[in-house]
Scaffold this motif. Structure first.
Motif, PDB file in Angstrom:
ATOM      1  N   MET A   1       9.921  45.945  -4.141  1.00  0.00           N
ATOM      2  CA  MET A   1      10.786  46.627  -4.772  1.00  0.00           C
ATOM      3  C   MET A   1      11.810  45.266  -5.285  1.00  0.00           C
ATOM      4  N   MET A   2      12.359  45.669  -6.315  1.00  0.00           N
ATOM      5  CA  MET A   2      13.328  44.803  -7.081  1.00  0.00           C
ATOM      6  C   MET A   2      14.739  45.121  -6.741  1.00  0.00           C
ATOM      7  N   LEU A   3      15.542  44.098  -6.805  1.00  0.00           N
ATOM      8  CA  LEU A   3      17.025  44.335  -6.469  1.00  0.00           C
ATOM      9  C   LEU A   3      17.479  45.271  -7.441  1.00  0.00           C
ATOM     10  N   ASN A   4      18.248  46.401  -7.340  1.00  0.00           N
ATOM     11  CA  ASN A   4      18.868  47.358  -8.412  1.00  0.00           C
ATOM     12  C   ASN A   4      20.302  46.802  -8.725  1.00  0.00           C
ATOM     13  N   SER A   5      20.717  47.240  -9.878  1.00  0.00           N
ATOM     14  CA  SER A   5      21.876  46.738 -10.182  1.00  0.00           C
ATOM     15  C   SER A   5      23.042  47.105  -9.187  1.00  0.00           C
ATOM     16  N   TYR A   6      22.918  48.260  -8.617  1.00  0.00           N
ATOM     17  CA  TYR A   6      24.008  48.242  -7.503  1.00  0.00           C
ATOM     18  C   TYR A   6      23.778  47.482  -6.407  1.00  0.00           C
ATOM     19  N   ASP A   7      22.569  46.814  -5.828  1.00  0.00           N
ATOM     20  CA  ASP A   7      22.550  46.046  -4.870  1.00  0.00           C
ATOM     21  C   ASP A   7      22.870  44.560  -5.088  1.00  0.00           C
ATOM     22  N   LYS A   8      22.566  44.223  -6.424  1.00  0.00           N
ATOM     23  CA  LYS A   8      23.094  42.912  -7.108  1.00  0.00           C
ATOM     24  C   LYS A   8      24.692  42.970  -7.246  1.00  0.00           C
ATOM     25  N   LYS A   9      25.306  44.132  -7.608  1.00  0.00           N
ATOM     26  CA  LYS A   9      26.798  44.062  -7.486  1.00  0.00           C
ATOM     27  C   LYS A   9      27.410  43.921  -6.235  1.00  0.00           C
ATOM     28  N   THR A  10      26.747  44.681  -5.367  1.00  0.00           N
ATOM     29  CA  THR A  10      27.172  44.742  -4.016  1.00  0.00           C
ATOM     30  C   THR A  10      26.853  43.135  -3.226  1.00  0.00           C
ATOM     31  N   LEU A  11      25.783  42.696  -3.398  1.00  0.00           N
ATOM     32  CA  LEU A  11      25.688  41.558  -2.976  1.00  0.00           C
ATOM     33  C   LEU A  11      26.302  40.330  -3.489  1.00  0.00           C
ATOM     34  N   LEU A  12      26.684  40.528  -4.754  1.00  0.00           N
ATOM     35  CA  LEU A  12      27.541  39.528  -5.606  1.00  0.00           C
ATOM     36  C   LEU A  12      29.069  39.552  -5.027  1.00  0.00           C
ATOM     37  N   GLU A  13      29.538  40.827  -4.801  1.00  0.00           N
ATOM     38  CA  GLU A  13      30.796  41.071  -4.150  1.00  0.00           C
ATOM     39  C   GLU A  13      31.019  40.219  -2.725  1.00  0.00           C
ATOM     40  N   VAL A  14      30.215  40.363  -2.056  1.00  0.00           N
ATOM     41  CA  VAL A  14      30.076  39.748  -0.773  1.00  0.00           C
ATOM     42  C   VAL A  14      29.943  38.527  -0.731  1.00  0.00           C
ATOM     43  N   VAL A  15      29.178  37.875  -1.607  1.00  0.00           N
ATOM     44  CA  VAL A  15      29.003  36.570  -1.579  1.00  0.00           C
ATOM     45  C   VAL A  15      30.247  35.835  -1.982  1.00  0.00           C
ATOM     46  N   LYS A  16      30.672  36.361  -3.099  1.00  0.00           N
ATOM     47  CA  LYS A  16      31.964  35.659  -3.935  1.00  0.00           C
ATOM     48  C   LYS A  16      33.080  35.720  -3.036  1.00  0.00           C
ATOM     49  N   ASN A  17      33.273  36.668  -2.042  1.00  0.00           N
ATOM     50  CA  ASN A  17      34.184  36.662  -1.171  1.00  0.00           C
ATOM     51  C   ASN A  17      34.037  35.534   0.121  1.00  0.00           C
ATOM     52  N   GLN A  18      34.443  34.571  -0.055  1.00  0.00           N
ATOM     53  CA  GLN A  18      34.000  33.531   0.752  1.00  0.00           C
ATOM     54  C   GLN A  18      34.686  33.795   2.175  1.00  0.00           C
ATOM     55  N   GLU A  19      35.557  34.905   2.462  1.00  0.00           N
ATOM     56  CA  GLU A  19      35.900  34.913   3.803  1.00  0.00           C
ATOM     57  C   GLU A  19      35.201  35.925   4.612  1.00  0.00           C
ATOM     58  N   THR A  20      33.960  36.609   3.871  1.00  0.00           N
ATOM     59  CA  THR A  20      33.125  37.219   4.604  1.00  0.00           C
ATOM     60  C   THR A  20      32.396  36.473   5.500  1.00  0.00           C
ATOM     61  N   SER A  21      32.030  36.636   6.821  1.00  0.00           N
ATOM     62  CA  SER A  21      31.341  35.941   7.566  1.00  0.00           C
ATOM     63  C   SER A  21      29.887  35.965   7.281  1.00  0.00           C
ATOM     64  N   LEU A  22      28.897  34.911   7.497  1.00  0.00           N
ATOM     65  CA  LEU A  22      27.887  34.670   7.517  1.00  0.00           C
ATOM     66  C   LEU A  22      27.112  35.796   8.098  1.00  0.00           C
ATOM     67  N   LEU A  23      27.670  36.262   9.235  1.00  0.00           N
ATOM     68  CA  LEU A  23      26.858  37.474  10.082  1.00  0.00           C
ATOM     69  C   LEU A  23      26.953  38.728   9.291  1.00  0.00           C
ATOM     70  N   ASP A  24      28.039  38.907   8.588  1.00  0.00           N
ATOM     71  CA  ASP A  24      28.172  40.210   7.637  1.00  0.00           C
ATOM     72  C   ASP A  24      27.501  40.212   6.536  1.00  0.00           C
ATOM     73  N   ILE A  25      27.216  38.884   6.007  1.00  0.00           N
ATOM     74  CA  ILE A  25      26.499  38.788   4.609  1.00  0.00           C
ATOM     75  C   ILE A  25      24.787  38.729   5.466  1.00  0.00           C
ATOM     76  N   LYS A  26      24.512  38.442   6.500  1.00  0.00           N
ATOM     77  CA  LYS A  26      23.098  38.690   6.981  1.00  0.00           C
ATOM     78  C   LYS A  26      23.032  40.064   7.288  1.00  0.00           C
ATOM     79  N   LYS A  27      23.678  41.096   7.465  1.00  0.00           N
ATOM     80  CA  LYS A  27      23.717  42.533   7.711  1.00  0.00           C
ATOM     81  C   LYS A  27      23.247  43.132   6.091  1.00  0.00           C
ATOM     82  N   HIS A  28      23.939  42.470   5.143  1.00  0.00           N
ATOM     83  CA  HIS A  28      23.577  42.965   3.856  1.00  0.00           C
ATOM     84  C   HIS A  28      22.230  42.702   3.279  1.00  0.00           C
TER      85      HIS A  28
END
Length: 80
Positions: free
Chosen positions: A1-28
């Motif tokens: 399966m490919m990344l859809n636009s919603y997943d890309k947008k969500t991941l982009l927001e999570v990654v760009k927020n440098q205050e998000t912990s690596l463990l929270d990013i791991k969940k995504h």
């Protein structure tokens, strides 16, 4: 399966927020893995984000996330 636009947008927001912990990013990232997004596709998406990084700090943060995807990290942070 490919990344859809919603997943890309969500991941982009999570990654760009440098205050998000690596463990929270791991969940995504695990959610994406469970949706059958391939390791290569996820890594390529992060590589593209890295090329758009505005600061060295942002790039370093993205590199840490990429390390989790490719397995170049501690076992507790590995995604695949």
């Amino acid at each position: 399966m490919m990344l859809n636009s919603y997943d890309k947008k969500t991941l982009l927001e999570v990654v760009k927020n440098q205050e998000t912990s690596l463990l929270d990013i791991k969940k995504h990232l695990i959610e994406l893995k469970n949706k059958d997004v391939s390791k290569d596709e996820l890594y390529l998406f992060l590589e593209n984000l890295r090329s758009d990084a505005k600061t060295e700090s942002e790039e370093d943060y993205i590199l840490e996330i990429m390390d989790s995807v490719c397995g170049w990290c501690s076992l507790d942070l590995q995604i695949y």
